[in-house]
Design an enzyme around this catalytic site. Structure first.
Site, PDB file in Angstrom:
ATOM      1  N   CYS A   1     -47.628   3.613  15.369  1.00 49.33           N
ATOM      2  CA  CYS A   1     -46.671   2.620  15.877  1.00 49.33           C
ATOM      3  C   CYS A   1     -45.261   3.066  15.518  1.00 49.33           C
ATOM      4  CB  CYS A   1     -47.000   1.206  15.420  1.00 49.33           C
ATOM      5  SG  CYS A   1     -47.273   0.936  13.664  1.00 49.33           S
TER       6      CYS A   1
ATOM      7  N   CYS B   1     -43.789   2.513  11.948  1.00 48.85           N
ATOM      8  CA  CYS B   1     -43.527   2.193  10.544  1.00 48.85           C
ATOM      9  C   CYS B   1     -42.413   3.080   9.995  1.00 48.85           C
ATOM     10  CB  CYS B   1     -44.800   2.360   9.726  1.00 48.85           C
ATOM     11  SG  CYS B   1     -46.105   1.242  10.280  1.00 48.85           S
TER      12      CYS B   1
ATOM     13  N   CYS C   1     -44.733   7.903  12.029  1.00 51.62           N
ATOM     14  CA  CYS C   1     -45.786   6.904  12.177  1.00 51.62           C
ATOM     15  C   CYS C   1     -46.404   7.179  13.538  1.00 51.62           C
ATOM     16  CB  CYS C   1     -45.231   5.488  12.115  1.00 51.62           C
ATOM     17  SG  CYS C   1     -46.488   4.242  12.502  1.00 51.62           S
TER      18      CYS C   1
END
Lengths: 218, 191
Positions: B95, B97, B92
């Protein structure tokens, strides 16, 4: 926003350093921070995208020098103040100085087992999908100052729709607290050379999950 | 940070927004119940049961829910299969995820700048950081988790494990091999 959080393809951060036998939390406050965020999310006061945008808006130096859970803690302080749930003076004092607002719901210990998994982000579609698997698409060259999930490295690039993932909450709108604004979601596949140039590893392919407003036909 | 977070918790509890007892239960669940052992069981089942493997690749959320490992499985879980021709890796870049329900909370390195920056343009270099070299001729496919879809890698079953029970097969499955930064343990390592 074109922030420091959008790290794909940046150079200079060094090697990945896995930690042997890493604990789930490195200190008790990390667990409290995670749980506080979950419990506040449960009240329905904000969306997951508002919380992501809260992290992205941290100053770049704070972002880069804070551990993951420190970012979560600072973000939580900022959000509760922004939304008027508590005053900066109360956070500083470490005690409530005024009564709280009434929120939709409150997480109890008994509810926790049923809230550990994520909810659904699928929403009924109001229109049919504009693209189908196999279509060539070009990602748009957008630079909103607000939250978006189209990473910089994949803007204005040509790829192929690999799959349609359904109609989902649109983060760019939900991050502003302006509702779900459902949009079709696609897995879009790019050749490494399209993203990184001719010196890219020729055996590399990268996909992003792209919402329909990010795409135009190519 | 300990004092700062305690102050924040006190304010939010006194305001009536949160119940500290619920926080205790959340922390306990992530420390004891939710973790990569769930993902390992999914992979072991897929290795032993061709019908389950088909179901998993078709609809990850539904197939995992059918195992009854968890109270509830979130939507949008997608299993991606490694083959001799293609190795998959999950990241990710924006961020952190990660498929929490099947792998637990992500390790620090997964959320770190080095991984998030390099996984998309130098995944072979990242694999080298983990001591992994893929056989020549293996293509690399990186999945950037930029929406609420979540990915888990279904690694290749190691040779020499014919006739093994699901439980024994699960002991081969590491967290990293389900992210794509590792390979399963070899039969020799476990036997």
């Amino acid at each position: 926003m074109d922030g420091i959080h959008d790290m794909g393809g940046m150079h200079g951060f060094g090697k990945v350093e896995p930690e042997p036998d890493e604990p789930v939390f490195h200190a008790p406050w990390e667990g409290r921070t995670l749980a506080l965020n979950r419990a506040m999310g449960y009240t329905g006061i904000w969306t997951i995208d508002q919380t992501r945008f809260g992290i992205e808006r941290l100053p770049p130096d704070v972002y880069l020098t804070s551990s993951y859970y420190r970012k979560w803690a600072v973000r939580l302080e900022n959000l509760v103040v922004e939304l008027g749930l508590a005053g900066a003076d109360e956070i500083k004092a470490g005690h409530a100085l005024r009564p709280g607002k009434t929120l939709k719901r409150k997480l109890t210990a008994a509810d926790v087992p049923n809230t550990l998994s994520r909810g659904s982000f699928s929403r009924p579609a109001k229109t049919s999908a504009r693209f189908k698997a196999g279509d060539r698409v070009r990602t748009r060259n957008i630079h909103p100052e607000t939250h978006t999930r189209l990473p910089r490295y994949a803007r204005e690039k040509v790829g192929v729709v690999e799959a349609i993932r359904g109609c989902h909450v649109f983060p760019d709108t939900a991050a502003l607290g302006k509702g779900d604004d459902p949009q079709w979601l696609y897995t879009v596949l790019f050749d490494g050379r399209e993203l990184w140039g001719e010196n890219s590893d020729p055996s590399l392919k990268i996909s992003i999950e792209a919402f329909e407003p990010y795409l135009e036909p190519a | 940070m300990q004092l700062r977070v305690r102050a924040l918790e006190t304010v939010l509890a006194e305001k009536g927004y949160i119940d500290p007892a619920a926080l205790d239960v959340i922390i306990e669940a992530y420390e004891t119940k939710v973790g990569p052992h769930n993902g390992a069981r999914v992979v072991a089942k897929a290795w032993s049961d061709p019908a389950f493997k088909r179901a998993l690749l078709e609809d990850g959320s539904k197939a995992v829910a059918s195992l009854g490992l968890l109270n509830r499985v979130g939507d949008h879980l997608i299993a991606v299969e490694n083959t001799p021709k293609q190795h998959n890796m999950i990241v990710c870049t924006l961020c952190s995820c990660y498929p929490w329900e099947v792998l637990g909370l992500p390790p620090v390195w997964y959320k770190s700048a080095p991984y998030r920056s390099r996984a998309v343009n130098d995944p072979r270099g990242v694999l080298a950081d983990f001591g992994v070299t893929l056989p020549a001729g293996t293509d690399l496919r990186v999945w950037d988790s930029t929406a609420e879809t979540r990915f888990i890698v279904l690694p290749m079953r190691p040779p020499g494990t014919e006739g093994w029970s699901e439980e024994k097969l699960a002991s081969l499955v590491t967290r990293d091999c389900m992210i794509g930064t590792g390979l399963p343990k070899s039969a020799k390592e476990v036997a």
